[in-house]
Motif scaffolding. Structure first.
Motif, PDB file in Angstrom:
ATOM      1  N   ILE A  32       3.253 -22.488 -23.068  1.00  0.00           N
ATOM      2  CA  ILE A  32       3.260 -21.347 -23.432  1.00  0.00           C
ATOM      3  C   ILE A  32       4.722 -20.905 -23.856  1.00  0.00           C
ATOM      4  N   GLN A  33       5.604 -21.187 -23.466  1.00  0.00           N
ATOM      5  CA  GLN A  33       7.022 -20.883 -23.912  1.00  0.00           C
ATOM      6  C   GLN A  33       7.278 -21.568 -25.159  1.00  0.00           C
ATOM      7  N   ARG A  34       7.042 -22.853 -25.440  1.00  0.00           N
ATOM      8  CA  ARG A  34       7.260 -23.337 -26.839  1.00  0.00           C
ATOM      9  C   ARG A  34       6.008 -23.188 -27.700  1.00  0.00           C
ATOM     10  N   ASP A  35       4.839 -22.582 -27.294  1.00  0.00           N
ATOM     11  CA  ASP A  35       3.769 -22.368 -28.077  1.00  0.00           C
ATOM     12  C   ASP A  35       3.161 -23.825 -28.581  1.00  0.00           C
ATOM     13  N   ARG A  95       4.955 -23.608 -16.405  1.00  0.00           N
ATOM     14  CA  ARG A  95       4.982 -21.810 -16.073  1.00  0.00           C
ATOM     15  C   ARG A  95       3.489 -21.710 -15.546  1.00  0.00           C
ATOM     16  N   GLY A  96       3.015 -22.734 -14.574  1.00  0.00           N
ATOM     17  CA  GLY A  96       1.848 -22.616 -13.552  1.00  0.00           C
ATOM     18  C   GLY A  96       0.581 -23.006 -14.711  1.00  0.00           C
ATOM     19  N   ALA A  97       0.839 -23.779 -15.948  1.00  0.00           N
ATOM     20  CA  ALA A  97      -0.178 -23.989 -16.769  1.00  0.00           C
ATOM     21  C   ALA A  97      -0.851 -22.919 -17.372  1.00  0.00           C
ATOM     22  N   VAL A  98      -0.458 -21.778 -17.184  1.00  0.00           N
ATOM     23  CA  VAL A  98      -1.069 -20.623 -17.669  1.00  0.00           C
ATOM     24  C   VAL A  98      -1.094 -20.545 -19.151  1.00  0.00           C
ATOM     25  N   GLY A  99      -2.208 -20.220 -19.764  1.00  0.00           N
ATOM     26  CA  GLY A  99      -2.854 -20.074 -21.154  1.00  0.00           C
ATOM     27  C   GLY A  99      -3.244 -21.798 -21.623  1.00  0.00           C
ATOM     28  N   SER A 100      -3.239 -22.785 -20.606  1.00  0.00           N
ATOM     29  CA  SER A 100      -3.929 -24.049 -20.802  1.00  0.00           C
ATOM     30  C   SER A 100      -5.539 -23.889 -20.864  1.00  0.00           C
ATOM     31  N   GLN A 101      -5.894 -24.801 -21.466  1.00  0.00           N
ATOM     32  CA  GLN A 101      -7.559 -24.781 -21.613  1.00  0.00           C
ATOM     33  C   GLN A 101      -8.478 -25.803 -20.785  1.00  0.00           C
ATOM     34  N   VAL A 102      -9.334 -25.274 -19.973  1.00  0.00           N
ATOM     35  CA  VAL A 102     -10.131 -26.070 -19.249  1.00  0.00           C
ATOM     36  C   VAL A 102     -11.705 -26.190 -19.912  1.00  0.00           C
ATOM     37  N   ASN A 103     -12.021 -27.323 -20.409  1.00  0.00           N
ATOM     38  CA  ASN A 103     -13.397 -27.529 -20.834  1.00  0.00           C
ATOM     39  C   ASN A 103     -14.174 -28.350 -19.589  1.00  0.00           C
ATOM     40  N   VAL A 126      -6.680 -20.830 -18.261  1.00  0.00           N
ATOM     41  CA  VAL A 126      -6.119 -20.600 -17.286  1.00  0.00           C
ATOM     42  C   VAL A 126      -5.337 -19.480 -16.919  1.00  0.00           C
ATOM     43  N   LEU A 127      -5.830 -18.612 -16.083  1.00  0.00           N
ATOM     44  CA  LEU A 127      -4.969 -17.390 -15.887  1.00  0.00           C
ATOM     45  C   LEU A 127      -3.990 -17.269 -14.941  1.00  0.00           C
ATOM     46  N   SER A 128      -4.022 -18.035 -13.866  1.00  0.00           N
ATOM     47  CA  SER A 128      -3.208 -18.146 -12.928  1.00  0.00           C
ATOM     48  C   SER A 128      -3.439 -19.379 -12.158  1.00  0.00           C
ATOM     49  N   SER A 129      -2.249 -19.691 -11.338  1.00  0.00           N
ATOM     50  CA  SER A 129      -2.513 -21.040 -10.501  1.00  0.00           C
ATOM     51  C   SER A 129      -1.807 -20.744  -9.392  1.00  0.00           C
TER      52      SER A 129
END
Length: 208
Positions: A32-35, A95-103, A126-129
């Protein structure tokens, strides 16, 4: 979440069946930092590895816990038994993988015990971890529509608006990252992908 297929319900309620039902996940790590997209981790909650839609899924114990609180958006907790420390480094680095996608996919394992077919799938963000006692927990939920920019794309001169390796980006090479510039050392030209650059280099800069 969408309802499972009729075939899945029939198999689930049989006293005895040659086919097993279980879950597989595609964990699409996003920086999410480097988009930019980083990597897809494919796991299946089964006794051995499986081939699903031509992709290899690695056996890995995990479970889903559905939480429904009155007046709140439904969230799902994905708990991964990470004794080998495979998932934790991604949480630390990104950063906790926040913003990642889980299918998440409900699958039926074929009698050959090596292949499976997908009955239905659902995507989450992913909202938080958190991680404790060798268990990595990811809180999953739908993206809040109020947080989306409108319009979805912003016209910028020196930055691509596409996510790396997305359909719009179209890059299918071996490089694992992109700095989302046109002429940078790790940009679109360095990837031989300048035709798909999602920025607008012809925009004139205003001088005050």
């Amino acid at each position: 979440m969408r309802n499972p297929s009729i075939a899945s319900v029939i198999e689930k309620n049989k006293i005895s069946s040659d086919n097993a039902l279980t879950f597989a996940i595609d964990l699409q790590i996003y920086d999410i930092q480097r988009d930019e997209f980083v990597e897809t981790i494919r796991l299946v909650n089964y006794v051995n590895n499986l081939q699903i839609d031509g992709q290899q899924y690695i056996r890995f114990p995990f479970s889903f816990d559905l939480q429904e609180d009155a007046g709140e958006i439904k969230n799902v907790t994905l708990s991964l038994q990470d004794q080998a420390g495979i998932i934790l480094p991604y949480l630390i680095r990104f950063r906790g993988a926040v913003g990642s996608q889980v299918n998440a996919r409900l699958i039926t394992v074929m009698p050959d015990n090596s292949t499976a077919v997908v009955d239905f799938a659902e995507s989450f963000t992913v909202l938080s971890s958190s991680s404790a006692n060798y268990v990595t927990s990811l809180e999953l939920g739908s993206e809040n529509p109020l947080s989306r920019s409108c319009p979805a794309r912003t016209q910028m001169k020196d930055r691509c608006s596409f996510r790396f390796k997305s359909i719009e980006c179209g890059y299918e090479g071996s490089l694992e990252s992109c700095d989302l510039t046109l002429t940078g050392k790790n940009g679109c030209r360095a990837h031989n992908n300048s035709k798909r650059y999602g920025g607008y280099p012809s925009i004139a800069l205003a001088r005050l």
